[in-house]
Scaffold this active site. Sequence first.
Site, PDB file in Angstrom:
ATOM      1  N   ASP A 148     -54.318  10.171 -17.090  1.00 12.98           N
ATOM      2  CA  ASP A 148     -53.692   8.788 -17.494  1.00 12.98           C
ATOM      3  C   ASP A 148     -52.437   8.521 -16.599  1.00 12.98           C
ATOM      4  O   ASP A 148     -51.138   8.890 -16.380  1.00 12.98           O
ATOM      5  CB  ASP A 148     -52.666   9.728 -18.771  1.00 12.98           C
ATOM      6  CG  ASP A 148     -51.819   9.322 -19.012  1.00 12.98           C
ATOM      7  OD1 ASP A 148     -51.967   7.626 -18.906  1.00 12.98           O
ATOM      8  OD2 ASP A 148     -50.616   9.241 -20.240  1.00 12.98           O
ATOM      9  N   GLU A 197     -44.768   2.858 -17.132  1.00 13.21           N
ATOM     10  CA  GLU A 197     -46.381   2.011 -18.583  1.00 13.21           C
ATOM     11  C   GLU A 197     -44.961   3.441 -19.286  1.00 13.21           C
ATOM     12  O   GLU A 197     -45.450   2.719 -20.567  1.00 13.21           O
ATOM     13  CB  GLU A 197     -47.300   2.503 -18.134  1.00 13.21           C
ATOM     14  CG  GLU A 197     -48.109   1.969 -19.252  1.00 13.21           C
ATOM     15  CD  GLU A 197     -48.452   3.491 -20.262  1.00 13.21           C
ATOM     16  OE1 GLU A 197     -48.905   3.380 -21.135  1.00 13.21           O
ATOM     17  OE2 GLU A 197     -48.540   4.502 -19.166  1.00 13.21           O
ATOM     18  N   GLU A 198     -45.316   4.222 -19.266  1.00 16.41           N
ATOM     19  CA  GLU A 198     -45.141   5.561 -20.030  1.00 16.41           C
ATOM     20  C   GLU A 198     -43.061   5.387 -20.359  1.00 16.41           C
ATOM     21  O   GLU A 198     -42.539   4.996 -19.593  1.00 16.41           O
ATOM     22  CB  GLU A 198     -45.115   7.098 -19.219  1.00 16.41           C
ATOM     23  CG  GLU A 198     -46.022   7.249 -18.489  1.00 16.41           C
ATOM     24  CD  GLU A 198     -47.290   7.654 -19.629  1.00 16.41           C
ATOM     25  OE1 GLU A 198     -46.785   8.036 -20.737  1.00 16.41           O
ATOM     26  OE2 GLU A 198     -48.566   8.157 -19.451  1.00 16.41           O
ATOM     27  N   ASP A 244     -57.568   3.037 -18.935  1.00 14.69           N
ATOM     28  CA  ASP A 244     -56.623   4.383 -18.690  1.00 14.69           C
ATOM     29  C   ASP A 244     -57.083   5.305 -19.722  1.00 14.69           C
ATOM     30  O   ASP A 244     -58.348   4.885 -20.278  1.00 14.69           O
ATOM     31  CB  ASP A 244     -55.727   3.770 -20.082  1.00 14.69           C
ATOM     32  CG  ASP A 244     -54.282   4.419 -19.550  1.00 14.69           C
ATOM     33  OD1 ASP A 244     -53.874   5.320 -18.908  1.00 14.69           O
ATOM     34  OD2 ASP A 244     -53.443   3.821 -20.541  1.00 14.69           O
ATOM     35  N   HIS A 341     -51.201  13.740 -22.745  1.00 15.41           N
ATOM     36  CA  HIS A 341     -49.659  13.950 -22.912  1.00 15.41           C
ATOM     37  C   HIS A 341     -49.464  15.465 -22.996  1.00 15.41           C
ATOM     38  O   HIS A 341     -48.237  16.093 -23.873  1.00 15.41           O
ATOM     39  CB  HIS A 341     -48.836  12.930 -23.925  1.00 15.41           C
ATOM     40  CG  HIS A 341     -48.838  12.092 -23.666  1.00 15.41           C
ATOM     41  ND1 HIS A 341     -47.870  11.331 -24.268  1.00 15.41           N
ATOM     42  CD2 HIS A 341     -49.285  10.917 -22.657  1.00 15.41           C
ATOM     43  CE1 HIS A 341     -48.110   9.890 -24.074  1.00 15.41           C
ATOM     44  NE2 HIS A 341     -48.603   9.556 -22.864  1.00 15.41           N
TER      45      HIS A 341
END
Length: 398
Positions: A148, A197-198, A244, A341
């Site tokens: 990621d 993106e995060e 992704d 995550h």
Amino acid sequence: MYSAYRGLLAPLLSIYIAALCLLAPGNAYQAISDATLESLPRPNEDFDIHNGAILSPILRTRVSGTPGSTAVLNHFADFFRTSLPNWKIEFQNSTSKTPVSNGKEVPFVNFIASRDPPWAAAGDVGRLTLVAHYDSKYEPEGFIGAIDSAAPCAMIMHAMRSIDTALTKKWEDMRAQGRTNPLDEQKGIQVFFLDGEEAFKTWSDTDSLYGARSLAEQWDSEVNPAMSAYKTPLSSISLFVLLDLLGSKNPTIQSFFPTTHWAYKKLAALEHRLRGLKQFKSSGDSGDASSRAWFPHASKNEHEIPHFSSIQDDHIPFMKRGVEILHVIDAGPHGFPAVWHRMEDDGEHLDMDTVEDWSLLFTAFAAEWMELEGFMPGAETTPGKNKRSGSYQAKTEL
């Protein structure tokens, strides 16, 4: 004299391109040969997680606006400048306040690399676009984000390096044969490594997709020169392929959009063929081919794929503006990969056989899209053999 000629030619070109866009995209190009699939280079030591030239520099914390982010951005630039000098490199910059920046503007930098036919005007080229984000999460502190999306960035880099020589050979061959007619479709290819993106705190419309939102807005507002085949840089994106969460074992890739299901099926067909040719290192939990397949919707048509709510990701600002999306994300029936995550999403938890196989698959997809049959290193053919006659006019033969 030239300007008057172009004034007459350009409207015809625009009409011609518009007509081509109405044709079935699934027939836009032909499958590459088994010989080409068997000749595709593997990344090998370049994907070593500790000192591999491509992957290891990305396996670090790279929160937007930090030195780690700048170091990875420099890695991308150095790679293209040294390994792919014929590519055009751009940086698209923006700033934004975030929930953790205490009112300060945080810089976001998108990396863009592209390569077009050397005779084509930029506004006349439609581009296959391969995309991944390169930032890592702000929390937990020290988060790496291997799937990621460090590994997807590396996959794209390897794929572009693998087809670059073939692009040169094809375009030199076209020029030698006088096949540079401006009325023919012009195909290019480009890479986006997107920043921000995060979410920094909690995912929302304003705390996420910082780089993607900025780039989509800017490219939608920029206008190409008058009489170009494509009005804006955004409209020149033929297909936006977003990678992704790739790098875990046994991925499940679902088809989300009926209008690009044909491209999903192309990717699935290449996976099936590469497995049949024993070019893949990875395998499923059981021995039969169906259990190993990464693309479970390959046997369905565009009317049969499930109606999922779109996963929030970097494609959203582009999709809202009409760009066609192929979202390649490991999102099976039980959710995202287990390391998603979590601090475990690091180099040690990558399944390297799967990572290498993904790089091979995207190389094959790009080579097929760009019609590089007969030009890939190791699979070249003698003149006239195994090259489709009139292959550069494929769009006119649909």
